[in-house]
Design a protein around this motif. Structure first.
Motif, PDB file in Angstrom:
ATOM      1  N   ILE A  83      -2.513  -5.228  -0.448  1.00  0.00           N
ATOM      2  CA  ILE A  83      -1.538  -6.364  -0.549  1.00  0.00           C
ATOM      3  C   ILE A  83      -2.116  -7.791   0.025  1.00  0.00           C
ATOM      4  O   ILE A  83      -2.447  -8.065   1.039  1.00  0.00           O
ATOM      5  N   GLN A 132       2.415 -10.499   1.463  1.00  0.00           N
ATOM      6  CA  GLN A 132       3.848 -10.061   1.610  1.00  0.00           C
ATOM      7  C   GLN A 132       5.014 -11.014   1.496  1.00  0.00           C
ATOM      8  O   GLN A 132       4.824 -12.043   2.322  1.00  0.00           O
ATOM      9  N   GLU A 192      10.124  -3.604  -0.721  1.00  0.00           N
ATOM     10  CA  GLU A 192       9.372  -4.666  -0.378  1.00  0.00           C
ATOM     11  C   GLU A 192       8.961  -5.702  -1.955  1.00  0.00           C
ATOM     12  O   GLU A 192       8.538  -4.932  -2.963  1.00  0.00           O
ATOM     13  N   ASN A 202       5.824  -7.462  -2.975  1.00  0.00           N
ATOM     14  CA  ASN A 202       4.386  -8.243  -2.830  1.00  0.00           C
ATOM     15  C   ASN A 202       3.569  -8.572  -3.761  1.00  0.00           C
ATOM     16  O   ASN A 202       4.106  -8.359  -5.063  1.00  0.00           O
ATOM     17  N   TRP A 224       8.149   1.328   0.679  1.00  0.00           N
ATOM     18  CA  TRP A 224       6.876   1.560   1.575  1.00  0.00           C
ATOM     19  C   TRP A 224       7.371   2.290   2.648  1.00  0.00           C
ATOM     20  O   TRP A 224       8.219   2.174   3.412  1.00  0.00           O
ATOM     21  N   HIS A 249       2.830   1.031   5.626  1.00  0.00           N
ATOM     22  CA  HIS A 249       2.016   1.168   4.249  1.00  0.00           C
ATOM     23  C   HIS A 249       1.415   2.245   3.808  1.00  0.00           C
ATOM     24  O   HIS A 249       0.398   2.184   3.147  1.00  0.00           O
TER      25      HIS A 249
END
Length: 69
Positions: A8, A11, A25, A27, A43, A47
């Motif tokens: 990731i 974010q 989310e 991302n 998630w 995560h």
């Protein structure tokens, strides 16, 4: 089955949270070392697990933003 690696890189937003602590989310994610793409998915906390999601290129993301505006 080959292991999927991800990072990731940014974010952007938490869109919602379930009573069990999972979050939906938005991302920027690099999958298997490739160029990061926009990604919307559920998630687990920290995560450690992920649900199915949608991955969008920069062009697709721009088109989606344009369509929603």
């Amino acid at each position: 089955m080959a292991e999927i690696k991800f990072e990731i890189t940014e974010q952007i937003a938490i869109l919602s949270e379930s009573p069990k602590g999972w979050t939906k989310e938005l991302n920027l994610i690099s999958w298997n070392g490739r160029e990061p793409k926009y990604d919307i998915r559920d998630w687990a906390p920290n995560h450690e697990k992920m649900g199915k999601g949608v991955t969008l290129t920069e062009e697709e993301f721009k088109k989606l933003k344009e369509t929603l505006s």
